[in-house]
Motif scaffolding. Structure first.
Motif, short mmCIF file in Angstrom:
data_model
loop_
_atom_site.label_atom_id
_atom_site.label_comp_id
_atom_site.label_asym_id
_atom_site.label_seq_id
_atom_site.Cartn_x
_atom_site.Cartn_y
_atom_site.Cartn_z
N ASP A 23 -6.78 16.01 -16.54
CA ASP A 23 -5.43 16.12 -17.10
C ASP A 23 -4.36 16.15 -16.01
N GLY A 24 -3.38 15.29 -16.15
CA GLY A 24 -2.24 15.31 -15.22
C GLY A 24 -2.50 14.59 -13.92
N ARG A 25 -3.71 14.12 -13.71
CA ARG A 25 -4.01 13.44 -12.44
C ARG A 25 -3.64 11.97 -12.49
N ILE A 26 -3.26 11.45 -11.35
CA ILE A 26 -2.92 10.03 -11.22
C ILE A 26 -3.98 9.39 -10.34
N ILE A 27 -4.70 8.43 -10.93
CA ILE A 27 -5.88 7.89 -10.25
C ILE A 27 -5.82 6.36 -10.24
N LEU A 28 -5.99 5.80 -9.06
CA LEU A 28 -6.01 4.34 -8.92
C LEU A 28 -7.47 3.86 -8.87
N VAL A 29 -7.75 2.83 -9.66
CA VAL A 29 -9.10 2.24 -9.69
C VAL A 29 -8.98 0.76 -9.36
N THR A 30 -9.70 0.30 -8.35
CA THR A 30 -9.70 -1.14 -8.06
C THR A 30 -10.87 -1.80 -8.78
N GLY A 31 -10.64 -3.05 -9.19
CA GLY A 31 -11.66 -3.73 -9.98
C GLY A 31 -11.78 -3.09 -11.35
N ALA A 32 -10.62 -2.67 -11.89
CA ALA A 32 -10.61 -1.90 -13.14
C ALA A 32 -10.79 -2.77 -14.39
N GLY A 33 -10.86 -4.08 -14.20
CA GLY A 33 -10.92 -4.96 -15.37
C GLY A 33 -12.31 -5.26 -15.87
N ASP A 34 -13.32 -4.89 -15.09
CA ASP A 34 -14.68 -5.28 -15.48
C ASP A 34 -15.70 -4.30 -14.89
N GLY A 35 -16.91 -4.37 -15.41
CA GLY A 35 -18.04 -3.65 -14.81
C GLY A 35 -17.81 -2.15 -14.65
N ILE A 36 -18.23 -1.65 -13.51
CA ILE A 36 -18.18 -0.20 -13.25
C ILE A 36 -16.73 0.29 -13.19
N GLY A 37 -15.85 -0.52 -12.61
CA GLY A 37 -14.44 -0.12 -12.52
C GLY A 37 -13.79 0.05 -13.88
N LYS A 38 -14.13 -0.85 -14.79
CA LYS A 38 -13.60 -0.75 -16.16
C LYS A 38 -14.09 0.54 -16.83
N ALA A 39 -15.40 0.78 -16.69
CA ALA A 39 -15.97 2.01 -17.28
C ALA A 39 -15.31 3.25 -16.67
N ALA A 40 -15.05 3.21 -15.36
CA ALA A 40 -14.43 4.36 -14.69
C ALA A 40 -12.99 4.55 -15.18
N ALA A 41 -12.24 3.45 -15.30
CA ALA A 41 -10.86 3.56 -15.76
C ALA A 41 -10.81 4.16 -17.17
N LEU A 42 -11.69 3.69 -18.05
CA LEU A 42 -11.72 4.20 -19.43
C LEU A 42 -12.13 5.67 -19.45
N SER A 43 -13.10 6.00 -18.61
CA SER A 43 -13.60 7.37 -18.58
C SER A 43 -12.56 8.33 -18.00
#
Ligand SMILES: NC(=O)c1ccc[n+]([C@@H]2O[C@H](COP(=O)([O-])OP(=O)(O)OC[C@H]3O[C@@H](n4cnc5c(N)ncnc54)[C@H](OP(=O)(O)O)[C@@H]3O)[C@@H](O)[C@H]2O)c1
Length: 249
Positions: free
Chosen positions: A14-34
């Protein structure tokens, strides 16, 4: 204990700002959603705008915090592009609490002797130089956080070399080195923890490309790895620093 045994509280990020690279597919997508599902505002960075927009829509549909989208092609981007990105994120958010370096390409599977030098450079640019440039320009934003986590994505072949894995393996060895150097530099003076994580075999486009003859159903889905990513991104991993970790052990 396996990192996959971690149980993340619903409001972990909650309240955190997190950058994910490769967020459109694969593990990065799962991480962004999670991450968004656990309360984070996620900055979706990647090559293909349409994929990032689809993740954006999924987060919004699930009632998550509104993400930001930042398309960039790591293969062609130069230092100034990363500097501009950092400036825009500074203006919009003022700090960064998490940075997941996840984007990557496999590159050619070939002996060193017959590896195309341009392909070698491309893999290094995307898998190693981009994380260096991003880290360099985002450090002031990470330093502005009271509890920031940087995760570099490694691989088994980045810890023990293997024939024909060429530039990919060497780029991951470089990632381990960058992780160690950066971790040592920030340890005494910031609230930033820096680690590397090897996700292990995971059913994604990259894995299918690397092992075309393998039955993909034998590998976990990216979503199943998320306890490890949530643990490292959230406050429960405070004090875990400069470690080369494995998600699936
Ligand atoms: N899957 C595994 O079994 C496994 C095992 C060990 C380590 N890893 C590591 O885990 C990470 C994620 O892999 P994955 O399996 O999820 O791969 P993936 O499904 O192929 O996804 C790779 C991601 O990186 C992005 N990307 C590729 N080239 C880019 C570029 N030039 N600029 C910006 N973004 C770019 C892709 O964006 P587009 O889709 O828009 O191209 C995609 O979102 C990688 O670092 C990989 O080395 C994976």
């Amino acid at each position: 204990m396996s990192l996959l045994d971690y149980h993340a509280p619903e409001q972990l990020l909650d309240g955190r700002i997190i950058l994910v690279t490769g967020a459109g597919d694969g593990i990065g997508k799962a991480a962004a959603l999670s991450f968004a599902g656990h309360g984070a505002t996620v900055i979706l960075v990647g090559k293909t705008s349409a994929k990032l927009e689809a993740v954006y829509d999924q987060i919004m549909a699930a009632g998550g915090p509104q993400p930001a989208i930042y398309p960039i092609h790591f293969g062609g981007a130069v230092a100034r592009d990363y500097q501009n990105m950092a400036q825009k994120l500074d203006e919009e958010f003022g700090r960064l609490d998490g940075l997941l370096h996840n984007a990557g390409i496999l590159g050619p599977h070939s002996p060193v002797e017959s590896t195309d030098p341009d392909k070698w450079q491309e893999v290094m640019q995307i898998n190693l130089n981009a994380p260096f440039l991003l880290s360099k320009y985002l450090l002031p934003l990470l330093s502005a956080s009271s509890d920031a986590s940087v995760i570099f994505t490694s691989s088994a072949v980045g810890r023990h070399g293997r024939a024909y894995w060429g530039a990919y393996a060497v780029s991951k060895f470089g990632i381990e080195g960058l992780m160690q150097v950066l971790a040592d530099e920030v340890e005494a003076t910031t609230n930033i923890r820096v680690n590397s994580l090897n996700p292990g075999a995971t059913d994604t486009a990259m894995r299918r490309q690397a092992y075309p003859a393998e039955d993909p159903s034998g590998n976990p889905q990216a979503a199943q790895l998320m306890p490890a990513y949530l643990y490292l991104m959230g406050p429960d991993s405070r004090g875990v620093h400069a470690q080369a970790l494995d998600a699936q052990t």
